[in-house]
Design a protein around this motif. Structure first.
Motif, PDB file in Angstrom:
ATOM      1  N   ARG A  71       0.826  -1.201   0.000  1.00 36.16           N
ATOM      2  CA  ARG A  71       0.000   0.000   0.000  1.00 36.16           C
ATOM      3  C   ARG A  71       0.861   1.251   0.000  1.00 36.16           C
ATOM      4  O   ARG A  71       0.559   2.237  -0.677  1.00 36.16           O
ATOM      5  CB  ARG A  71      -0.932  -0.022   1.221  1.00 36.16           C
ATOM      6  CG  ARG A  71      -1.932   1.121   1.242  1.00 36.16           C
ATOM      7  CD  ARG A  71      -2.833   1.012   2.468  1.00 36.16           C
ATOM      8  NE  ARG A  71      -3.887   2.003   2.439  1.00 36.16           N
ATOM      9  CZ  ARG A  71      -3.713   3.302   2.735  1.00 36.16           C
ATOM     10  NH1 ARG A  71      -2.509   3.729   3.095  1.00 36.16           N
ATOM     11  NH2 ARG A  71      -4.728   4.139   2.658  1.00 36.16           N
ATOM     12  N   THR A  90      -7.932   1.437  -4.238  1.00 40.11           N
ATOM     13  CA  THR A  90      -7.481   0.048  -4.333  1.00 40.11           C
ATOM     14  C   THR A  90      -8.311  -0.817  -3.418  1.00 40.11           C
ATOM     15  O   THR A  90      -8.415  -0.545  -2.209  1.00 40.11           O
ATOM     16  CB  THR A  90      -5.995  -0.075  -3.936  1.00 40.11           C
ATOM     17  OG1 THR A  90      -5.219   0.800  -4.753  1.00 40.11           O
ATOM     18  CG2 THR A  90      -5.505  -1.507  -4.111  1.00 40.11           C
ATOM     19  N   ASP A  91      -8.912  -1.859  -3.997  1.00 45.68           N
ATOM     20  CA  ASP A  91      -9.731  -2.803  -3.243  1.00 45.68           C
ATOM     21  C   ASP A  91     -10.773  -2.086  -2.380  1.00 45.68           C
ATOM     22  O   ASP A  91     -10.972  -2.415  -1.195  1.00 45.68           O
ATOM     23  CB  ASP A  91      -8.853  -3.700  -2.365  1.00 45.68           C
ATOM     24  CG  ASP A  91      -7.901  -4.547  -3.193  1.00 45.68           C
ATOM     25  OD1 ASP A  91      -8.295  -4.888  -4.342  1.00 45.68           O
ATOM     26  OD2 ASP A  91      -6.792  -4.831  -2.740  1.00 45.68           O
ATOM     27  N   ARG A 133      -5.329  -3.654 -13.672  1.00 46.23           N
ATOM     28  CA  ARG A 133      -4.816  -4.772 -12.870  1.00 46.23           C
ATOM     29  C   ARG A 133      -3.291  -4.677 -12.864  1.00 46.23           C
ATOM     30  O   ARG A 133      -2.660  -4.650 -13.903  1.00 46.23           O
ATOM     31  CB  ARG A 133      -5.268  -6.105 -13.455  1.00 46.23           C
ATOM     32  CG  ARG A 133      -4.830  -7.322 -12.616  1.00 46.23           C
ATOM     33  CD  ARG A 133      -5.305  -8.597 -13.297  1.00 46.23           C
ATOM     34  NE  ARG A 133      -6.757  -8.650 -13.316  1.00 46.23           N
ATOM     35  CZ  ARG A 133      -7.481  -9.130 -12.284  1.00 46.23           C
ATOM     36  NH1 ARG A 133      -6.896  -9.583 -11.195  1.00 46.23           N
ATOM     37  NH2 ARG A 133      -8.803  -9.148 -12.371  1.00 46.23           N
ATOM     38  N   GLN A 138      -3.358  -7.138  -8.203  1.00 46.36           N
ATOM     39  CA  GLN A 138      -4.165  -6.225  -7.402  1.00 46.36           C
ATOM     40  C   GLN A 138      -4.973  -5.310  -8.329  1.00 46.36           C
ATOM     41  O   GLN A 138      -4.497  -4.841  -9.347  1.00 46.36           O
ATOM     42  CB  GLN A 138      -3.255  -5.412  -6.483  1.00 46.36           C
ATOM     43  CG  GLN A 138      -4.006  -4.632  -5.424  1.00 46.36           C
ATOM     44  CD  GLN A 138      -3.041  -3.955  -4.456  1.00 46.36           C
ATOM     45  OE1 GLN A 138      -1.819  -3.921  -4.687  1.00 46.36           O
ATOM     46  NE2 GLN A 138      -3.561  -3.439  -3.356  1.00 46.36           N
ATOM     47  N   GLN A 139      -6.243  -5.033  -7.972  1.00 43.49           N
ATOM     48  CA  GLN A 139      -7.131  -4.175  -8.721  1.00 43.49           C
ATOM     49  C   GLN A 139      -7.050  -2.744  -8.202  1.00 43.49           C
ATOM     50  O   GLN A 139      -7.115  -2.511  -6.995  1.00 43.49           O
ATOM     51  CB  GLN A 139      -8.581  -4.664  -8.599  1.00 43.49           C
ATOM     52  CG  GLN A 139      -8.848  -5.975  -9.319  1.00 43.49           C
ATOM     53  CD  GLN A 139      -8.948  -5.794 -10.815  1.00 43.49           C
ATOM     54  OE1 GLN A 139      -9.065  -4.679 -11.316  1.00 43.49           O
ATOM     55  NE2 GLN A 139      -8.876  -6.902 -11.543  1.00 43.49           N
ATOM     56  N   CYS A 140      -6.922  -1.791  -9.150  1.00 44.94           N
ATOM     57  CA  CYS A 140      -6.873  -0.359  -8.791  1.00 44.94           C
ATOM     58  C   CYS A 140      -7.813   0.411  -9.721  1.00 44.94           C
ATOM     59  O   CYS A 140      -8.091  -0.009 -10.849  1.00 44.94           O
ATOM     60  CB  CYS A 140      -5.460   0.183  -8.919  1.00 44.94           C
ATOM     61  SG  CYS A 140      -4.281  -0.515  -7.759  1.00 44.94           S
TER      62      CYS A 140
END
Length: 454
Positions: A71, A90-91, A133, A138-140
């Motif tokens: 993070r 993010t998330d 991605r 991780q998805q942003c």
């Protein structure tokens, strides 16, 4: 409302409609162009931010990094390229944002770039975002939020300027149209003025219009109509004058013979008369009645002579013989001779009218001659001529002798039964044949009257 005002109003309405429509289209097109440029700039800004952020995270990030470190790395990398308009989520957790709003509440993003434009908290905002991605899986979501309130304010100012410019153009256009229409309507005003003058009896007035357009054609047709009206009015006046001539002649000339007839008739009814006296009274009545008959016939001929004559080739010798026969008794009673000379074969005319003219000329010539003298009737070189060697006509009377009821010597004319219509009738007959009446006279030496044909 006058015509120029109606035309100006109609043209003004058309001008206003066209100006408003064109201004609206131009303003709408300009507004869309400005907003499209703003969206494209915001989209390019978001794409550049997203690309730089993605590359940096992939470069420094490792799949084995713990979540807290991960993070922190995302926050660090994003702040290297972001400004106050950028947001990173993010998330479902906002990693970076300096805004008081959450763009994800207004714009749901996918892997394709998405847009939102609307009013938020009294401001016009443009949001651009996309989901990506990272290499770690991780998805942003990367957002760029632009405050475009000033853009819309500029558009409103531009619309106001358009409105003011359009209003000025409309006012100037209306003024120019009114001026041009008034100038274009001037020929119609001249037509109206000419028509008013003609309606007041000034039939010689014409519209002075020199334009080479429909108005000029209208003016030409108007002038032709006015000329036709003038000709018809002249014909009507001529007819009216002839009618007045007939009525006036009858009123004036009937007095003397009617008085004589009434007096003799009264004497026959109320007076004891001898047989000779009765015969004299009856002879007087007959004489005056025949005089009235001749006068009426001449007046009627003079009234109707301008009608088309039946002109056709006719033998001159026959014409002269008819004149000699018609005047023989009259000349014998006056002791005047007649010589006839024919040097022509044929002439174009109306037999009865020409006979009437020559009989009148021979009659006048015999009245001016003394007993024992001769009247000469001849035809040569397209001329029909009557000549006498009598008293002649004074020079002052020559200009008037063809006027109806004019008599140079009234006492002698009345004594001989003249009513002053003979030469007037001859003149009308000459005009009907296209001939010229020629009169030459010398007091004491005689008179020559001729009809010279073309």
């Amino acid at each position: 409302m006058k015509l120029w005002q109606k035309l100006t109003a109609v043209c003004g309405a058309v001008l206003i409609g066209i100006t408003v429509a064109c201004s609206w289209v131009q303003l709408y097109w300009t507004q869309e162009k400005i907003l499209d440029i703003t969206r494209r700039q915001a989209a390019e800004k978001q794409s550049a931010l997203e690309t730089a952020f993605h590359q940096m995270v992939d470069y420094y990030g490792k799949a084995s990094d713990p979540p807290a470190a991960r993070r922190a790395l995302l926050h660090y990398c994003f702040t290297r390229f972001a400004d106050s308009t950028a947001v990173l989520v993010t998330d479902g957790e906002t990693v970076y944002s300096q805004l008081s709003i959450q763009p994800e509440n207004y714009l749901q993003v996918t892997e394709r770039q998405s847009f939102f434009s609307g009013t938020v908290d009294g401001r016009r905002l443009l949001m651009v975002g996309r989901a990506l991605r990272l290499g770690s899986g991780q998805q942003c979501q990367v957002y760029v939020t632009e405050d475009i309130t000033q853009v819309y304010a500029a558009i409103r100012q531009m619309a106001l300027r358009f409105a003011l410019l359009g209003a000025g153009a409309i006012v100037a256009g209306l003024g120019l149209m009114a001026l041009l229409i008034c100038r274009s309507m001037r020929p119609l005003g001249q037509l109206q003025k000419a028509a008013a003058q003609i309606s007041q009896g000034l039939y010689d007035r014409r519209a002075k219009v020199r334009t080479h357009d429909e108005v000029g054609d209208l003016a030409q047709c108007f002038n032709q109509m006015a000329a036709s009206v003038e000709r018809h009015v002249e014909q009507l006046l001529e007819t009216a004058n002839r009618q007045r001539l007939f009525i006036g002649g009858v009123t004036h000339e009937f007095k003397t013979p009617l008085t004589a007839i009434l007096l003799n008739a009264d004497s026959l009814q109320n007076t004891c008369m001898t047989e000779d006296e009765q015969q004299q009274a009856l002879a007087c009545i007959e004489s005056q009645g025949r005089w009235l008959e001749r006068m009426v016939q001449k007046l009627l001929k003079l009234l109707t002579l301008r009608q088309d004559a039946a002109l056709k080739p006719l033998p001159v010798e026959t014409l002269l013989d008819r004149v000699r026969e018609a005047t023989s008794e009259l000349l014998r009673s006056r002791g005047v001779g007649l010589t006839v000379e024919c040097g022509m074969d044929c002439i174009t005319g109306d037999m009865d009218l020409l006979q009437s003219a020559l009989v009148n000329l021979v009659d006048n010539a015999s009245k001016a001659s003394r007993p024992g003298q001769t009247v000469a009737l001849s035809a040569r070189d397209n001329r029909l001529e009557v000549r006498d060697w009598g008293t002649g006509i004074p020079a002052a009377a020559l200009a008037h002798i063809t006027e109806p009821f004019y008599m140079a010597d009234k006492s002698r004319s009345k004594k001989l039964g003249s009513i002053g219509l003979g030469l007037a009738l001859v003149r009308e007959i000459a005009l009907a044949h296209g001939a010229e009446l020629e009169i030459q006279s010398t007091p004491g030496a005689g008179t020559t009257v001729a009809l010279r044909f073309p």
